[in-house]
Design a protein around this motif. Sequence first.
Motif, PDB file in Angstrom:
ATOM      1  N   TYR A  39       0.846  -1.192   0.000  1.00 52.19           N
ATOM      2  CA  TYR A  39       0.000   0.000   0.000  1.00 52.19           C
ATOM      3  C   TYR A  39       0.877   1.237   0.000  1.00 52.19           C
ATOM      4  O   TYR A  39       1.980   1.220   0.552  1.00 52.19           O
ATOM      5  CB  TYR A  39      -0.915  -0.005   1.235  1.00 52.19           C
ATOM      6  CG  TYR A  39      -1.758  -1.240   1.301  1.00 52.19           C
ATOM      7  CD1 TYR A  39      -2.947  -1.318   0.588  1.00 52.19           C
ATOM      8  CD2 TYR A  39      -1.340  -2.347   2.029  1.00 52.19           C
ATOM      9  CE1 TYR A  39      -3.716  -2.473   0.613  1.00 52.19           C
ATOM     10  CE2 TYR A  39      -2.100  -3.504   2.064  1.00 52.19           C
ATOM     11  CZ  TYR A  39      -3.286  -3.564   1.358  1.00 52.19           C
ATOM     12  OH  TYR A  39      -4.032  -4.705   1.379  1.00 52.19           O
ATOM     13  N   GLY A  58       2.317  -2.002   8.023  1.00 53.10           N
ATOM     14  CA  GLY A  58       1.460  -0.904   8.457  1.00 53.10           C
ATOM     15  C   GLY A  58       2.163   0.113   9.335  1.00 53.10           C
ATOM     16  O   GLY A  58       1.915   1.318   9.227  1.00 53.10           O
ATOM     17  N   ARG A  59       3.053  -0.353  10.213  1.00 58.81           N
ATOM     18  CA  ARG A  59       3.757   0.601  11.078  1.00 58.81           C
ATOM     19  C   ARG A  59       4.745   1.442  10.278  1.00 58.81           C
ATOM     20  O   ARG A  59       4.870   2.642  10.518  1.00 58.81           O
ATOM     21  CB  ARG A  59       4.460  -0.128  12.224  1.00 58.81           C
ATOM     22  CG  ARG A  59       3.448  -0.649  13.235  1.00 58.81           C
ATOM     23  CD  ARG A  59       4.045  -0.931  14.572  1.00 58.81           C
ATOM     24  NE  ARG A  59       5.011  -2.022  14.531  1.00 58.81           N
ATOM     25  CZ  ARG A  59       5.635  -2.478  15.589  1.00 58.81           C
ATOM     26  NH1 ARG A  59       5.411  -1.945  16.764  1.00 58.81           N
ATOM     27  NH2 ARG A  59       6.489  -3.465  15.485  1.00 58.81           N
ATOM     28  N   GLN A  61       4.421   2.145   7.105  1.00 64.15           N
ATOM     29  CA  GLN A  61       3.551   3.013   6.306  1.00 64.15           C
ATOM     30  C   GLN A  61       3.144   4.243   7.127  1.00 64.15           C
ATOM     31  O   GLN A  61       3.228   5.374   6.653  1.00 64.15           O
ATOM     32  CB  GLN A  61       2.319   2.231   5.859  1.00 64.15           C
ATOM     33  CG  GLN A  61       1.362   3.028   5.012  1.00 64.15           C
ATOM     34  CD  GLN A  61       0.103   2.238   4.690  1.00 64.15           C
ATOM     35  OE1 GLN A  61      -0.293   1.334   5.423  1.00 64.15           O
ATOM     36  NE2 GLN A  61      -0.519   2.584   3.585  1.00 64.15           N
TER      37      GLN A  61
END
Length: 180
Positions: A39, A58-59, A61
């Motif tokens: 992403y 995710g972290r 990002q």
Amino acid sequence: MARLILLNKPYGVLSQFTDRGTETARATLSDLIEMPGIYPAGRLDRDSEGLLLLTDDGRLQARIADPKFKLPKTYFVQVEGEPDEAALGLLRTGVMLKDGPTLPALAEQIDAPALWPRDPPIRYRANIPDRWLKLTIREGRNRQVRRMTAAVGLPTLRLVRWSIGDWSLADLPIGEWRIA
């Protein structure tokens, strides 16, 4: 182990993998890269070019995209007009925008960088000069660089993000990607 992808996003490509906005399909990241589970870490406007980071972590990002971490983002900006020291000084001390003042930026006039041709090319007007700036900011507001240059009387013609933190386009061709 987290994957981090550096992509040289072309003009006209959305910084997302699908287009839900219009009846006519627009180019998206899925036209450039096929890698499941990644992403974008931040955004780059459709009419801007250059470095876009993508990750499956995710972290990471959040750390890249979150303004509280204040990663420097450097842009090459082609502006309409002749920058003077007053305009550069305003960029360096912070510009008042509708959503409040910006943080100070690093701003300097530079020679035209060696970049790929833009498709479509920017408009050319023989009687109005244009110049290049190198601008480094530590925020990420919506269309911030364009709004900053407009606020000092220098509308942006072309905007290329060259680096984010320690990651840079270096010799990455337009539309191509590599694993960092």
